[in-house]
Scaffold this motif. Structure first.
Motif, PDB file in Angstrom:
ATOM      1  N   THR A 460     -65.045  30.801 -19.071  1.00 46.80           N
ATOM      2  CA  THR A 460     -65.127  31.024 -17.623  1.00 46.80           C
ATOM      3  C   THR A 460     -63.861  31.672 -17.096  1.00 46.80           C
ATOM      4  N   ARG A 463     -63.804  35.311 -18.013  1.00 49.36           N
ATOM      5  CA  ARG A 463     -64.687  36.111 -17.155  1.00 49.36           C
ATOM      6  C   ARG A 463     -64.059  36.347 -15.794  1.00 49.36           C
ATOM      7  N   ARG A 464     -63.335  35.346 -15.278  1.00 55.04           N
ATOM      8  CA  ARG A 464     -62.658  35.534 -13.998  1.00 55.04           C
ATOM      9  C   ARG A 464     -61.611  36.642 -14.082  1.00 55.04           C
ATOM     10  N   LYS A 466     -61.601  39.167 -15.929  1.00 60.71           N
ATOM     11  CA  LYS A 466     -62.206  40.483 -16.141  1.00 60.71           C
ATOM     12  C   LYS A 466     -62.920  41.019 -14.905  1.00 60.71           C
ATOM     13  N   THR A 467     -63.057  40.184 -13.857  1.00 63.36           N
ATOM     14  CA  THR A 467     -63.690  40.685 -12.632  1.00 63.36           C
ATOM     15  C   THR A 467     -62.786  41.707 -11.965  1.00 63.36           C
ATOM     16  N   GLU A 468     -63.413  42.707 -11.356  1.00 63.23           N
ATOM     17  CA  GLU A 468     -62.644  43.806 -10.777  1.00 63.23           C
ATOM     18  C   GLU A 468     -61.782  43.340  -9.607  1.00 63.23           C
ATOM     19  N   ASP A 469     -62.324  42.481  -8.720  1.00 67.85           N
ATOM     20  CA  ASP A 469     -61.551  42.064  -7.550  1.00 67.85           C
ATOM     21  C   ASP A 469     -60.707  40.837  -7.817  1.00 67.85           C
ATOM     22  N   ASP A 471     -61.612  37.852  -7.875  1.00 67.62           N
ATOM     23  CA  ASP A 471     -62.039  36.730  -7.060  1.00 67.62           C
ATOM     24  C   ASP A 471     -62.655  35.666  -7.960  1.00 67.62           C
ATOM     25  N   SER A 472     -61.975  34.553  -8.109  1.00 72.87           N
ATOM     26  CA  SER A 472     -62.450  33.499  -9.000  1.00 72.87           C
ATOM     27  C   SER A 472     -63.506  32.623  -8.345  1.00 72.87           C
ATOM     28  N   ASN A 474     -66.387  33.403  -7.328  1.00 75.07           N
ATOM     29  CA  ASN A 474     -67.739  33.758  -7.724  1.00 75.07           C
ATOM     30  C   ASN A 474     -68.124  33.130  -9.058  1.00 75.07           C
ATOM     31  N   ILE A 475     -67.123  32.721  -9.847  1.00 75.16           N
ATOM     32  CA  ILE A 475     -67.393  32.152 -11.167  1.00 75.16           C
ATOM     33  C   ILE A 475     -66.759  30.770 -11.192  1.00 75.16           C
TER      34      ILE A 475
END
Length: 563
Positions: A460, A463-464, A466-469, A471-472, A474-475
């Motif tokens: 998890t 994945r946070r 690797k998000t473009e913005d 913003d944790s 969302n995950i």
């Protein structure tokens, strides 16, 4: 009482005192669901209604409708909405597209005579049966009264008619075949009854009809029908079968008895000799097999004991190592602080460090003692422990060792936050367990759950990142471990459920095999679940895995309650 005629809603009766509404429809005899006007006939306690399908008189006392159409002389078109008049002379007028319909209600009779019902045709396999000498009908069907059919003449149909010529299109029919139909079958336009593949038996066909005012001819028409059984299903045939069976059994018994006696006499001596040789051979094989089993049992016991010691001692040694490493770091900090000048030295910090060191040393001693206890228990087990079961407070045991496993994970180098939920059956009585063995089951399953959820936490977080913005929010993932106890059909069920990544179907059947592990490198030995399963089976229980990929896993332990 208020009467209301509605558009497509029939006739409604409103009882003012009781506040109830009752509605009459076509099923009650109303010719149409749309009512144009109503005239009350107080003298005859009736309502006269103009509808889309002619006039209707409703008898308030009997709650019956008497309908009138073009056959009685009224206009053929629809009546108009609200076009009605009651004259001073007692005549009723209803207007429509073709003028007025005028009548005196007392001069109109109620046609309550029911129609006469006749059977008109009997068909086999959709072909009419003509009466005659070589026919199954000696008389016309309406005079026959009964008919007898062979077992293969079971696809029949009957036609019928109702003689009533006042609005015959409104005639209704109902038929029933007793011993076959459970209820009456009501029809309107179709005047036939079909019965394909009728099984053998005795039946009574009944048909009745009603006129356009709903008056039924309950007597109607009837026909007795007998479908005979095939010859091979008759009582005589079954009697013959029974005689043949008895004769066959008796003859076969006599023949086989004679052969058995003869063969036994010839083979008795050969059997005795062969039996003696087989006993000698079996004795030799038994000794060899016994030696192999003893050797295999020794190796299996040694391997299981070694694996159990290594697996169980790992947790307290992790505590000892972790607290020792922290203590070394604290000692270095104290030495560094002591090396400072008197003015720069923080004595309060030194005291706090010494207190932490003392606490860590106490933890090291505590878990070192546990490791020593585990080794001692294993040594006792290896010396041939009795494995005696004692009444155990299962809820207390689970609380203690779930908590111990949790704190062991927290003291590890990669701790995670886990929400522990305990739902324990309060009425659970002491359970007969080998306590030392069963504690291993609880610790093994909890440790495996923590390892699985730790991996999902790392996934998890990755994945946070690797998000473009970035913003944790969302995950999100919050590790949870739920442990429950319950009583189910004479067994106690212990369920250990996590919300980790779950287990794929291709390894579910392998997960309990010795030395099978999904962990990388030297992180796992693959013995924990195998030993756990063996301990559960030793208690006469069963370990069941239920897992859904991405949702988590549940290990359920079923232990029978000893009476």
């Amino acid at each position: 009482t208020v009467w209301v005629g509605t558009w497509q809603g029939g006739l409604s009766r409103y009882d003012v005192k009781e506040g109830k509404i009752k509605t009459y429809t076509i099923d009650d005899g109303l010719p149409s669901m749309s009512i144009q006007s109503i005239i009350a006939d107080e003298k005859n306690q009736s309502l006269w209604l103009s509808t889309f399908e002619g006039l209707s008189r409703f008898d308030i006392t009997t709650e019956k409708f008497y309908n009138y159409s073009t056959d009685e002389g009224i206009q053929g078109q629809q009546f108009a909405d609200g076009s009605y008049l009651k004259t001073g002379d007692g005549e009723f007028l209803f207007g429509g597209s073709n003028g007025f319909t005028v009548f005196e209600p007392e001069n109109l009779s109620n046609d309550s005579k029911p129609p006469v019902v006749f059977l008109t045709d009997f068909k086999l396999f959709n072909k009419s049966v003509i009466p005659g000498e070589n026919s199954i009908l000696s008389k016309p069907i309406h005079e026959a009264g009964s008919i007898t059919l062979a077992h293969d003449q079971n696809n029949i149909s009957l036609d019928f008619v109702a003689l009533h010529f006042s609005n015959p299109s409104r005639n209704r029919f109902a038929y029933k075949l007793e011993n076959f139909d459970t209820d009456w079958r009501e029809i309107t336009s179709l005047q036939s009854a079909f019965y394909p593949n009728l099984p053998p038996g005795e039946y009574l066909f009944k048909v009745k009809a009603a006129n356009n005012n709903g008056v039924w001819n309950e007597e109607g028409a009837t026909l007795k029908i007998l479908v005979r059984k095939p010859w091979w299903s008759t009582n005589w045939a079954y009697t013959f079968y029974g005689v043949l069976l008895i004769v066959g059994i008796f003859g076969a018994d006599r023949y086989f008895r004679y052969r058995v006696v003869q063969k036994e006499r010839e083979r008795s001596q050969a059997k005795e000799l062969e039996h003696a040789r087989e006993i000698e051979k079996a004795y030799s094989e038994l000794k060899s097999t016994q030696a192999q089993l003893v050797q295999q049992e020794k190796l299996a016991s040694l391997g299981q004991l070694t694996a159990g010691i290594a697996h169980e001692i790992k947790n307290p040694l992790n505590f000892v190592n972790n607290f020792s490493e922290v203590s070394i770091e604290l000692v270095d900090e104290a030495i560094e602080e002591r090396s400072k000048s008197q003015e720069a030295r923080d004595e309060t910090l030194v005291d706090e460090i010494l207190i932490d060191i003392k606490s860590n040393i106490q933890k090291v001693h505590e878990h070192g003692s546990r490791a020593n206890s585990i080794v001692s228990s294993m040594l006792q087990h290896s010396r041939g422990g009795s494995g005696k079961k004692d009444p155990t407070d299962l809820n207390a045991l689970i609380k203690e060792y779930v908590n111990l496993s949790f704190h062991g994970m927290r003291a590890n180098k990669n701790p995670i936050d886990v929400d522990i939920q305990l739902e324990l059956e309060p009425s659970l009585e002491p359970v007969s367990l080998i306590k030392e063995d069963f504690t291993r089951v609880v610790i093994n399953l909890c440790n495996n759950a923590f390892d699985a959820m730790r991996g999902k936490v790392y996934q998890t977080e990755d994945r946070r990142r690797k998000t473009e913005d970035g913003d944790s929010g969302n995950i999100q993932y919050a590790p949870k471990l739920k442990v429950t106890t319950s009583l189910e059909k004479g067994q106690v069920r212990i369920a250990i459920q996590d919300n980790g990544p779950g287990i794929t179907d291709d390894i579910k059947d392998k997960i309990l095999q010795p030395f099978f592990t999904t962990k990388k490198g030297t992180e796992g030995t693959g013995l924990g679940l195998s030993i756990t399963d063996d301990i559960v089976k030793a208690h006469g229980g069963e370990l069941i895995l239920d897992s859904e990929l991405g949702e988590g896993s549940t290990f359920s332990i079923f232990i029978p309650l000893e009476k």
